[in-house]
Each structure stands twice: as C-alpha cells, then as structure tokens.
Design a protein around this motif. Sequence first.
Motif, short mmCIF file in Angstrom:
data_model
loop_
_atom_site.label_atom_id
_atom_site.label_comp_id
_atom_site.label_asym_id
_atom_site.label_seq_id
_atom_site.Cartn_x
_atom_site.Cartn_y
_atom_site.Cartn_z
N THR A 98 -8.57 -9.09 -2.98
CA THR A 98 -9.26 -10.17 -2.93
C THR A 98 -9.25 -11.12 -4.35
N THR A 100 -11.21 -14.31 -5.54
CA THR A 100 -12.52 -15.07 -5.47
C THR A 100 -12.57 -16.50 -6.27
N LEU A 122 -12.16 -18.08 -1.01
CA LEU A 122 -11.92 -16.73 -0.85
C LEU A 122 -11.11 -16.38 -0.24
N HIS A 124 -9.48 -12.53 1.25
CA HIS A 124 -9.42 -10.95 1.06
C HIS A 124 -8.23 -10.53 2.20
#
Length: 125
Positions: A98, A100, A122, A124
């Motif tokens: 991930t 961010t 973001l 993921h």
Amino acid sequence: MDIHKLNALLNAQRDILGQISTGTDLPTCLTSICQRLETLAGQDSLVYSAIMLLEDDRLHLSAAPNLPASLSNSIDGILSGSKQGTCGAAIAQRKAVTETDIEHSDICKALAPTLLGLGLSLIHI
C-alpha cells in the motif's frame, strides 16, 4: 460489513465461480473480476482494478476494463522489482503493498505524474 455489501460480495463470488465452472475463457473471467471489484469497492470511493500476470520478469495487463489508457500504457510490461512501482514491489516482496503518499514515494516515482494526474492518492496492491 453490512448485510447488503456481504450479499453483493457473495453474489459476485457466485457469478465468477459460475463463469469458471462453465468454461468461460480466462480474459473474460479476469475482466469480470475487475468489474465486480470496482463495483463493490466503488460504493465508497473511486476504484480502478487491474489484474497483471507475470511473464519472465515483466508484468503484463491481463484485465483492466476501466483503467485509464495513460496508466495502462505506463504499467503494461513493467519489470517486477521493489523499485518498479507497487505492482513490481508486491511481486518482489510477495505481499500486499500500500502506498499512501504517491507524490513522495520512492516506489511510485516513475508513475507519480500519471497517478497524480488521474487524481489518485492511494494504491493498494
């Protein structure tokens, strides 16, 4: 998870398993998975889904029905490796990745202008 989201997830699983069990071709099944993921996750936010397959040392898009062309062109065929974007890092590390803070990420450095230009903040994998 509320009952409506759970039912939607179970219906998606049932539909995909139905495609697999009836011999639907792989590209169609993978595209269906992406579309269902985007629908399920997109109830809360904008989500793009893609499935990449590793061939030799490169990742190739196998399904990405709604991924913008600018991003598709940037990631198709990338090398797997920890500094090759989040997809490459996930393969190299053999775990979910991930990110961010795309703007300041070492992993996303090459893709940051494209990702930020699409309004993504973001990732993921």
